[in-house]
Scaffold this motif. Structure first.
Motif, mmCIF file in Angstrom:
data_model
loop_
_atom_site.group_PDB
_atom_site.id
_atom_site.type_symbol
_atom_site.label_atom_id
_atom_site.label_comp_id
_atom_site.label_asym_id
_atom_site.label_seq_id
_atom_site.Cartn_x
_atom_site.Cartn_y
_atom_site.Cartn_z
ATOM 1 N N ILE A 159 1.085 4.259 23.832
ATOM 2 C CA ILE A 159 0.869 3.723 22.486
ATOM 3 C C ILE A 159 -0.595 3.301 22.300
ATOM 4 C CG2 ILE A 159 1.473 1.863 20.888
ATOM 5 C CD1 ILE A 159 4.284 1.887 22.141
ATOM 6 N N GLY A 160 -1.180 3.762 21.207
ATOM 7 C CA GLY A 160 -2.583 3.465 20.923
ATOM 8 C C GLY A 160 -3.547 4.478 21.502
ATOM 9 N N LYS A 161 -3.036 5.413 22.299
ATOM 10 C CA LYS A 161 -3.871 6.460 22.877
ATOM 11 C C LYS A 161 -3.648 7.772 22.134
ATOM 12 C CE LYS A 161 -3.658 4.393 27.515
ATOM 13 N NZ LYS A 161 -3.251 4.590 28.919
ATOM 14 N N THR A 162 -4.583 8.683 22.279
ATOM 15 C CA THR A 162 -4.453 9.990 21.634
ATOM 16 C C THR A 162 -3.795 10.984 22.575
ATOM 17 O OG1 THR A 162 -6.609 10.761 22.394
ATOM 18 C CG2 THR A 162 -6.537 9.574 20.275
ATOM 19 N N LEU A 163 -3.337 12.075 21.997
ATOM 20 C CA LEU A 163 -2.729 13.136 22.797
ATOM 21 C C LEU A 163 -3.726 13.646 23.833
ATOM 22 C CD1 LEU A 163 -0.200 14.902 23.139
ATOM 23 C CD2 LEU A 163 -1.107 16.428 21.383
ATOM 24 N N ILE A 179 6.099 15.092 16.829
ATOM 25 C CA ILE A 179 6.303 13.642 16.831
ATOM 26 C C ILE A 179 7.097 13.281 15.581
ATOM 27 C CG2 ILE A 179 5.213 11.369 16.650
ATOM 28 C CD1 ILE A 179 2.785 12.497 18.097
ATOM 29 N N ARG A 180 8.166 12.521 15.764
ATOM 30 C CA ARG A 180 8.948 12.033 14.629
ATOM 31 C C ARG A 180 8.514 10.590 14.354
ATOM 32 N NH1 ARG A 180 13.263 14.242 12.570
ATOM 33 N NH2 ARG A 180 13.706 15.437 14.461
ATOM 34 N N ARG A 181 7.957 10.351 13.182
ATOM 35 C CA ARG A 181 7.431 9.023 12.836
ATOM 36 C C ARG A 181 7.917 8.637 11.434
ATOM 37 N NH1 ARG A 181 1.198 8.826 13.412
ATOM 38 N NH2 ARG A 181 1.805 8.835 15.626
ATOM 39 N N ASN A 182 8.618 7.519 11.355
ATOM 40 C CA ASN A 182 9.148 7.044 10.063
ATOM 41 C C ASN A 182 9.949 8.126 9.351
ATOM 42 O OD1 ASN A 182 7.832 4.546 10.441
ATOM 43 N ND2 ASN A 182 5.932 5.359 9.561
ATOM 44 N N ASN A 183 10.816 8.789 10.120
ATOM 45 C CA ASN A 183 11.720 9.831 9.591
ATOM 46 C C ASN A 183 10.999 11.089 9.134
ATOM 47 O OD1 ASN A 183 14.097 8.290 9.957
ATOM 48 N ND2 ASN A 183 13.673 7.165 8.070
ATOM 49 N N GLU A 184 9.704 11.215 9.455
ATOM 50 C CA GLU A 184 8.967 12.436 9.148
ATOM 51 C C GLU A 184 8.590 13.145 10.434
ATOM 52 O OE1 GLU A 184 6.812 10.860 5.040
ATOM 53 O OE2 GLU A 184 5.647 11.836 6.607
ATOM 54 N N LEU A 185 8.725 14.470 10.452
ATOM 55 C CA LEU A 185 8.417 15.254 11.642
ATOM 56 C C LEU A 185 7.001 15.806 11.540
ATOM 57 C CD1 LEU A 185 9.680 16.309 14.289
ATOM 58 C CD2 LEU A 185 10.238 18.412 13.055
ATOM 59 N N MET A 186 6.162 15.419 12.513
ATOM 60 C CA MET A 186 4.781 15.892 12.561
ATOM 61 C C MET A 186 4.691 17.021 13.581
ATOM 62 S SD MET A 186 3.158 12.048 12.830
ATOM 63 C CE MET A 186 1.529 12.688 13.291
ATOM 64 N N ALA A 191 -5.686 17.073 19.563
ATOM 65 C CA ALA A 191 -6.076 16.161 20.638
ATOM 66 C C ALA A 191 -6.343 14.761 20.105
ATOM 67 C CB ALA A 191 -7.315 16.695 21.348
ATOM 68 N N GLU A 192 -6.641 14.655 18.802
ATOM 69 C CA GLU A 192 -6.946 13.342 18.200
ATOM 70 C C GLU A 192 -5.704 12.624 17.676
ATOM 71 O OE1 GLU A 192 -10.180 15.424 19.057
ATOM 72 O OE2 GLU A 192 -8.902 16.196 17.439
ATOM 73 N N THR A 193 -4.547 13.272 17.722
ATOM 74 C CA THR A 193 -3.316 12.631 17.249
ATOM 75 C C THR A 193 -3.013 11.409 18.108
ATOM 76 O OG1 THR A 193 -2.398 14.741 16.472
ATOM 77 C CG2 THR A 193 -0.847 12.924 16.840
ATOM 78 N N GLU A 194 -2.835 10.268 17.445
ATOM 79 C CA GLU A 194 -2.604 9.015 18.167
ATOM 80 C C GLU A 194 -1.117 8.684 18.223
ATOM 81 O OE1 GLU A 194 -5.158 5.808 16.999
ATOM 82 O OE2 GLU A 194 -3.716 4.285 17.651
ATOM 83 N N PHE A 195 -0.676 8.200 19.384
ATOM 84 C CA PHE A 195 0.707 7.751 19.546
ATOM 85 C C PHE A 195 0.833 6.330 19.004
ATOM 86 C CE2 PHE A 195 0.262 10.797 23.138
ATOM 87 C CZ PHE A 195 1.254 11.701 22.765
ATOM 88 N N CYS A 196 1.902 6.093 18.230
ATOM 89 C CA CYS A 196 2.128 4.774 17.637
ATOM 90 C C CYS A 196 3.467 4.202 18.103
ATOM 91 C CB CYS A 196 2.135 4.878 16.114
ATOM 92 S SG CYS A 196 0.585 5.461 15.403
ATOM 93 N N ALA A 197 3.594 2.891 18.057
ATOM 94 C CA ALA A 197 4.849 2.234 18.403
ATOM 95 C C ALA A 197 5.960 2.749 17.495
ATOM 96 C CB ALA A 197 4.704 0.724 18.257
ATOM 97 N N GLY A 198 7.101 3.058 18.082
ATOM 98 C CA GLY A 198 8.221 3.581 17.309
ATOM 99 C C GLY A 198 8.273 5.091 17.225
#
Length: 216
Positions: A159-163, A179-186, A191-198
């Motif tokens: 969490i807080g780091k990038t891919l 990545i599934r975030r807030n019911n949306e599929l990314m 490489a710059e995509t950041e992982f978030c809590a949840g």
């Protein structure tokens, strides 16, 4: 850390669950009223016994409250499955997972103490075992004997780091392709995509590599 499970009923679902949990390194007690079912898995599960879990004295002596979860895989005999669920709940079982024949049976089991009800057969037994062993794994799809696609909670350490910063492919030898975030599929990740809590990550790779990530 290994967990402890009591599996009651050793038909296809129960035996599959018990064997898979054992292979994953957990402590398993597997029981059935029929000795033939007990004998069928005695070489694959360390602790097995023939007993009737509709008998309150037997349930009490089994110490159901000491297991992390009780899996009641008695699906064909509705009376037995309901009575066993009631007795396990009354004697303090922490988590009761029951097999049901249909939706009506499932509702009845939930009313008498089941904390989770499944309507499975053999494949679902393996799915349940893996989800119990690795709580961060939400779902999976077997691609082969050794490779799967797993849907799991993002590890806290990511969490807080990038891919690219985690360097998943190099360090863990798997690929994060969504990545599934807030019911949306990314699905357009970089490489710059950041992982978030949840976040729920969708990962493909060798099973042993995926298991390593699930236990971070």
């Amino acid at each position: 850390m290994a967990k402890s499970f009591l599996v009651i009923g050793l038909g296809r679902f129960g035996s599959s669950t018990a064997i898979t949990l054992s292979k994953l390194g957990n402590e398993v007690m597997a029981v059935d009223r029929q000795m033939s079912y007990v004998n069928a898995i005695k070489d694959q599960v360390m602790n097995v016994a023939q007993c009737d879990m509709t008998n309150e004295t037997v349930v009490k002596s089994m110490g159901v409250n000491e297991f992390d979860a009780v899996i009641i895989a008695v699906g064909s005999d509705i009376r037995a499955s309901v009575l066993t669920t009631v007795l396990c709940a009354e004697h303090g079982a922490k988590h009761i997972i029951c097999k049901a024949q249909d939706e009506l049976h499932a509702k009845l089991l939930q009313k008498v103490g089941a904390t989770k009800v499944v309507l499975p057969e053999h494949a679902a037994g393996e799915r349940l075992a893996k989800s119990l062993d690795m709580e961060s794994v939400l779902d999976f799809l077997n691609l082969s004997e050794n490779h799967s696609i797993n849907e799991m909670m993002v590890p806290e350490s990511w969490i807080g780091k990038t891919l690219g910063g985690v360097n998943v492919r190099k360090n863990y030898e798997v690929s994060v392709f969504a990545i599934r975030r807030n019911n949306e599929l990314m699905i357009s990740l970089s490489a710059e995509t950041e992982f978030c809590a949840g976040d729920i990550i969708v990962v493909v790779g060798e099973n042993k590599r995926l298991e390593r990530i699930a236990k971070l």
